[in-house]
Design a protein around this motif. Structure first.
Motif, mmCIF file in Angstrom:
data_model
loop_
_atom_site.group_PDB
_atom_site.id
_atom_site.type_symbol
_atom_site.label_atom_id
_atom_site.label_comp_id
_atom_site.label_asym_id
_atom_site.label_seq_id
_atom_site.Cartn_x
_atom_site.Cartn_y
_atom_site.Cartn_z
ATOM 1 N N GLY A 41 0.794 -1.219 0.000
ATOM 2 C CA GLY A 41 0.000 0.000 0.000
ATOM 3 C C GLY A 41 0.826 1.269 0.000
ATOM 4 N N ASP A 42 2.126 1.125 0.158
ATOM 5 C CA ASP A 42 3.027 2.283 0.148
ATOM 6 C C ASP A 42 4.206 1.997 -0.775
ATOM 7 O OD1 ASP A 42 4.213 4.709 0.693
ATOM 8 O OD2 ASP A 42 4.930 4.154 2.692
ATOM 9 N N SER A 43 3.893 1.782 -2.051
ATOM 10 C CA SER A 43 4.899 1.643 -3.118
ATOM 11 C C SER A 43 5.861 0.489 -2.910
ATOM 12 C CB SER A 43 5.696 2.954 -3.273
ATOM 13 O OG SER A 43 4.842 4.043 -3.524
ATOM 14 N N ASN A 44 5.439 -0.546 -2.178
ATOM 15 C CA ASN A 44 6.287 -1.720 -1.926
ATOM 16 C C ASN A 44 7.539 -1.400 -1.112
ATOM 17 O OD1 ASN A 44 4.633 -3.606 -3.302
ATOM 18 N ND2 ASN A 44 5.496 -2.952 -5.264
ATOM 19 N N TYR A 45 7.467 -0.340 -0.319
ATOM 20 C CA TYR A 45 8.615 0.022 0.514
ATOM 21 C C TYR A 45 8.842 -1.036 1.596
ATOM 22 C CZ TYR A 45 8.734 4.809 -1.388
ATOM 23 O OH TYR A 45 8.848 5.911 -2.209
ATOM 24 N N GLY A 46 10.086 -1.155 2.025
ATOM 25 C CA GLY A 46 10.424 -2.042 3.119
ATOM 26 C C GLY A 46 10.249 -1.342 4.448
ATOM 27 N N LYS A 47 9.561 -1.989 5.398
ATOM 28 C CA LYS A 47 9.280 -1.359 6.682
ATOM 29 C C LYS A 47 9.576 -2.305 7.834
ATOM 30 C CE LYS A 47 5.816 1.867 4.906
ATOM 31 N NZ LYS A 47 4.448 2.422 5.071
ATOM 32 N N ILE A 48 9.762 -1.726 9.012
ATOM 33 C CA ILE A 48 9.962 -2.484 10.243
ATOM 34 C C ILE A 48 9.080 -1.887 11.331
ATOM 35 C CG2 ILE A 48 12.268 -3.459 9.902
ATOM 36 C CD1 ILE A 48 13.458 -0.974 11.137
ATOM 37 N N ARG A 49 8.745 -2.735 12.304
ATOM 38 C CA ARG A 49 7.906 -2.275 13.414
ATOM 39 C C ARG A 49 8.172 -3.164 14.620
ATOM 40 N NH1 ARG A 49 1.370 -0.912 12.935
ATOM 41 N NH2 ARG A 49 1.359 0.616 14.645
ATOM 42 N N ALA A 50 8.258 -2.564 15.802
ATOM 43 C CA ALA A 50 8.539 -3.297 17.033
ATOM 44 C C ALA A 50 7.308 -3.347 17.919
ATOM 45 C CB ALA A 50 9.688 -2.640 17.790
ATOM 46 N N ALA A 51 7.202 -4.399 18.736
ATOM 47 C CA ALA A 51 6.079 -4.551 19.659
ATOM 48 C C ALA A 51 6.548 -5.164 20.967
ATOM 49 C CB ALA A 51 4.980 -5.421 19.047
#
Length: 417
Positions: A41-51
């Motif tokens: 949904g955001d140009s196939n960008y690579g993302k990370i997220r912590a929980a």
């Protein structure tokens, strides 16, 4: 206790229907899980997220972009010596292979410390290929991460390179070496704490190969490969993990074995067997010791299965989907080592029903702290399903008497102690 799946509050970390290429690691310093993924949904960008986790509730930090370009096949691990995550992925321009490190802050934000991604292989002299599972593995003894990829410049043979952190989040990349001279591009990595080395396992088109990596030189970035050990005829990962599947190998710290799931074309079934390592010598168990799986094992890019080991329960978990459609079921089965072979539950525990799943990953390092104790986190994505998005659930292999397939048909029950 019976095996179970925990659906966590806030288990979904991105609602985009096209979240793909998910990977997960565990940060023992902050007691966070960290996911990496491609956001369609955001140009196939690579993302990370912590929980973080409290009871059965996840609290997520803000999404952070690590690659502002089309990115695929993420792999993520945690460097416990330098206290940094290390991410490997394929980018555009003939699938350039990148790697980047970042510090994880207590507020779940990430600090790249002014460093850009480092190039493992540019792909400019031939299109590279990769897949997320087995792409990167941390070795705490050598304090390096090893990154696997298919080298388009060398007839698409499979290569591996060692990467170390020089200071902060700055990286040094060693010279890649060939570990398999076929173009199958399906592999896994498994750190063996008993020999303090990382083992490669791969599909060579007709058999499964395994070999040990010894590292030396500056930053331990020079790789020497042990002798290749081959298993099976017409056996491999193509019909199990495929490109978007889970890790095909897990190390069992109790029996000191590397367990591998694979598709056996002779038996037309997904099976599991193991090998042991002494020094740099790999020895496969006899084919007669292999066991078939009841967990979802449908072939194809959308369904690939995987394997995990939970040390607290001392049980193996195999997981996967039952079909390639958006109405498939996703489940797991547990197994225990029984002498030279296995005792298996023979039943399945539901993870989620009614979805087409991709990129199912578990942390390659054990997670047994706090509210993650006794459970194995699983990250995956629902592609084209009713809810879509990436999510995390917990698998618990349970304890007590296990009814294997023999017991289920009237034989003697097997206990795991």
């Amino acid at each position: 206790a019976a095996p179970s799946t925990t659906t966590l509050t806030n288990h979904q970390f991105n609602g985009t229907d096209g979240v793909e290429h998910t990977s997960i690691c565990y940060d023992p310093d902050n007691e966070f899980i960290i996911v990496a993924y491609r956001d369609v949904g955001d140009s196939n960008y690579g993302k990370i997220r912590a929980a973080s986790i409290s009871g059965t509730e996840l609290t997520w930090g803000t999404e952070t972009t690590f690659s502002s370009a089309a990115s695929t096949n993420m792999g993520i691990c945690y460097n416990t010596s330098d206290d940094r995550i290390m991410i490997a992925w394929s980018g555009p321009s003939s699938n350039t292979i990148y790697v980047q490190a970042a510090e994880v802050n207590s507020d779940k934000s990430f600090d790249f410390e002014g460093e850009s991604a480092s190039t493992v292989d540019s792909g400019g002299d031939g299109g590279n290929q990769s897949q997320g599972y087995g792409m990167i593995e941390y070795n705490p003894t050598y304090n390096t991460a090893t990154v696997c990829f298919e080298n388009g410049a060398d007839s698409s043979h499979n290569y591996v390179a060692a990467v170390s952190i020089s200071s902060g989040s700055a990286l040094d990349v060693g010279t890649a070496v060939e570990f398999d001279d076929t173009s199958e591009e399906f592999w896994g990595q498994s750190y063996d704490p008993d020999i303090t080395k990382t083992v490669l396992v791969y599909d060579n088109g007709t058999k499964i190969g395994a070999r040990v990596m010894t590292q030396s030189g500056t930053g331990n970035r020079t790789i020497a490969l042990g002798t290749e050990a081959l298993y099976g005829n017409n056996s491999g990962f193509t019909a199990v993990s495929e490109y978007y599947g889970g890790m095909p190998i897990a190390y069992d710290t109790d029996s000191n074995r590397h367990h591998v799931i694979f598709y056996d074309e002779v038996d037309s079934a997904v099976r599991m067997n193991y090998f042991t390592v002494s020094g740099t010598t790999v020895t496969w168990s006899a084919a007669s010791n292999a066991t078939s799986l009841a967990s979802g094992t449908a072939a194809g890019n959308e369904t690939g299965g995987g394997i995990a080991y939970n040390a607290a329960r001392n049980r193996l978990i195999t997981y996967g989907a039952t079909a390639t459609s958006t109405s498939s079921n996703y489940n797991f089965e547990y197994h225990v080592v029984s002498g030279t072979t296995y005792a298996s539950d023979g039943r399945v525990t539901a993870i989620e029903d009614g979805l087409r799943t991709r990129s199912q990953h578990v942390p390659s390092v054990q997670v047994n702290d706090g509210d993650f104790a006794n459970k194995t986190p699983l990250v995956y994505s629902d592609v084209g399903g009713s809810t879509g998005g990436g999510r995390v659930k917990l698998m618990d292999a349970g304890t007590g008497i296990i009814e294997d397939t023999v017991a289920a048909s009237g034989g003697t029950e097997t206990t795991d102690g």
